[in-house]
Design a protein around this motif. Structure first.
Motif, mmCIF file in Angstrom:
data_model
loop_
_atom_site.group_PDB
_atom_site.id
_atom_site.type_symbol
_atom_site.label_atom_id
_atom_site.label_comp_id
_atom_site.label_asym_id
_atom_site.label_seq_id
_atom_site.Cartn_x
_atom_site.Cartn_y
_atom_site.Cartn_z
ATOM 1 N N MET A 73 0.808 -1.223 0.000
ATOM 2 C CA MET A 73 0.000 0.000 0.000
ATOM 3 C C MET A 73 0.839 1.270 0.000
ATOM 4 N N PRO A 74 1.911 1.382 0.778
ATOM 5 C CA PRO A 74 2.719 2.595 0.667
ATOM 6 C C PRO A 74 3.246 2.831 -0.748
ATOM 7 N N ARG A 75 3.590 1.750 -1.444
ATOM 8 C CA ARG A 75 4.079 1.914 -2.819
ATOM 9 C C ARG A 75 2.968 2.407 -3.748
ATOM 10 N N LEU A 76 1.779 1.839 -3.608
ATOM 11 C CA LEU A 76 0.676 2.279 -4.456
ATOM 12 C C LEU A 76 0.274 3.717 -4.138
ATOM 13 N N LEU A 77 0.228 4.048 -2.862
ATOM 14 C CA LEU A 77 -0.086 5.421 -2.480
ATOM 15 C C LEU A 77 0.934 6.398 -3.061
ATOM 16 N N ARG A 78 2.197 6.027 -2.997
ATOM 17 C CA ARG A 78 3.246 6.908 -3.510
ATOM 18 C C ARG A 78 3.170 7.027 -5.035
ATOM 19 N N ALA A 79 2.959 5.904 -5.730
ATOM 20 C CA ALA A 79 2.933 5.928 -7.191
ATOM 21 C C ALA A 79 1.815 6.830 -7.707
ATOM 22 N N LEU A 80 0.667 6.787 -7.059
ATOM 23 C CA LEU A 80 -0.450 7.620 -7.495
ATOM 24 C C LEU A 80 -0.262 9.076 -7.056
ATOM 25 N N ALA A 81 0.255 9.283 -5.851
ATOM 26 C CA ALA A 81 0.456 10.646 -5.366
ATOM 27 C C ALA A 81 1.493 11.383 -6.207
ATOM 28 N N GLU A 82 2.554 10.688 -6.596
ATOM 29 C CA GLU A 82 3.588 11.333 -7.414
ATOM 30 C C GLU A 82 3.033 11.788 -8.766
ATOM 31 N N ARG A 83 1.981 11.123 -9.223
ATOM 32 C CA ARG A 83 1.370 11.479 -10.510
ATOM 33 C C ARG A 83 0.078 12.274 -10.337
ATOM 34 N N ASP A 84 -0.275 12.561 -9.082
ATOM 35 C CA ASP A 84 -1.490 13.317 -8.770
ATOM 36 C C ASP A 84 -2.719 12.647 -9.380
ATOM 37 N N LEU A 85 -2.813 11.330 -9.201
ATOM 38 C CA LEU A 85 -3.907 10.560 -9.775
ATOM 39 C C LEU A 85 -4.878 10.125 -8.684
ATOM 40 N N PRO A 86 -6.174 10.126 -8.990
ATOM 41 C CA PRO A 86 -7.178 9.685 -8.021
ATOM 42 C C PRO A 86 -7.362 8.175 -8.075
ATOM 43 N N ALA A 87 -8.008 7.637 -7.050
ATOM 44 C CA ALA A 87 -8.329 6.215 -7.027
ATOM 45 C C ALA A 87 -9.577 5.994 -6.197
ATOM 46 N N SER A 88 -10.290 4.934 -6.522
ATOM 47 C CA SER A 88 -11.369 4.453 -5.675
ATOM 48 C C SER A 88 -10.802 3.345 -4.799
ATOM 49 N N ALA A 89 -10.991 3.474 -3.493
ATOM 50 C CA ALA A 89 -10.553 2.430 -2.564
ATOM 51 C C ALA A 89 -11.756 1.557 -2.238
#
Length: 291
Positions: A73-89
């Motif tokens: 999860m930290p990796r996924l959170l970082r990968a999306l945050a670095e690209r400023d991308l949204p996600a549905s959890a």
């Protein structure tokens, strides 16, 4: 019995709808954040039990899943945050109490919380599905301050009346019905209920836990899909859903390929990254329900 919820319609005979903000390719990242019970057999095993046993506790397979919560999860959170991308959890509500810091991080990231049961257990295996659904929605609402508008059944499983219960409890859209590349209005009481496209073909559980394919399989499938989608997008928007699990795409040898997928899609000028609520809001405007 044929499909009791969504009338049959050929995709190329559907009325054309306007794209969202002029972007016809809507990319929906869904991260499934799940609690696997330590004292029950795990929902899906990577390593078969000795002598075919399906017992609990199942330390290797439980640890496989919890690695995803701790390290994936930290990796996924970082990968999306670095690209400023949204996600549905798509989240089991028990995660809020069992993994409180992780739940806080998801909330801080601004991801949409989507109901996904209390624990990772099929609604077809619980004694009172209404109670389970209500408990999951209520716990998420208490934590986030917002009642979830969306639902993904654990294992995409439903009973014959599940959608009616979901609608009665305030859910407006579900991801379980993978029948088209556009949303579809469903025959639900009290309704209206929207089916939002999800995916098995891009789902990492299918690719890597069931079919055991190469770590870069998603990248190849997305690239190949874009060849066909590019022929269709001038005539009709399409939703490309990318379902992820932290124990599958949160490992280093797959994450690097997920990042390539994200970068490939971000490089296009016809893509809009969305969450479930964005899709529902858009589709209600371009194709309002008739009831």
């Amino acid at each position: 019995m044929t499909n009791p919820r969504i009338p049959f319609l050929l995709s190329d005979e559907r009325p054309s709808v306007e794209p969202l903000d002029g972007k016809p390719l809507l990319v929906h990242i869904v991260v499934n954040v799940e609690q696997w019970s330590f004292d029950r057999p795990v929902p899906r095993a990577l390593l078969p039990g000795p002598h075919g046993a399906n017992a609990a506790p199942d330390i290797p397979n439980y640890s496989w899943a919890e690695y995803g919560m701790r390290a994936g999860m930290p990796r996924l959170l970082r990968a999306l945050a670095e690209r400023d991308l949204p996600a549905s959890a798509s989240i089991n509500s028990a995660v809020i109490t069992s993994y409180p810091r992780l739940a806080e991080r998801i909330l801080e990231a601004g991801w949409e919380f989507v109901g996904h049961g209390v624990e990772q257990q099929s609604l077809q295996r619980v004694d009172d599905e209404r109670a389970v659904i209500a408990a999951a929605l209520d716990q998420i609402e208490r934590f986030t301050g917002t009642r979830p508008g969306g639902w993904l059944g654990p294992g995409l499983a439903e009973n014959l009346g599940t959608l009616d219960i979901l609608s009665e409890l305030g859910v407006r859209y579900v991801f379980d019905w993978i029948v088209d590349d556009l949303p579809s209005w469903m025959d639900v009481t009290p309704g209206p209920m929207l089916s939002i496209p999800y995916s098995l073909e891009f789902n990492d559980s299918l690719l890597h836990a069931v079919e055991r394919l190469r770590s870069d399989e998603l990248l190849h499938r997305v690239r190949d899909s874009l060849v066909i989608l590019d022929r269709e997008l001038p005539h009709q928007p399409r939703i490309l859903s990318i379902p992820l699990h932290p124990h599958l795409f949160g490992v280093p040898h797959r994450l690097v390929h997920l990042e390539s997928v994200l970068d490939l899609l971000m490089a296009r000028d016809d893509v809009r990254f969305v969450v479930g609520a964005d899709i529902e809001s858009w589709y209600r405007k371009v194709d309002p329900p008739t009831v």
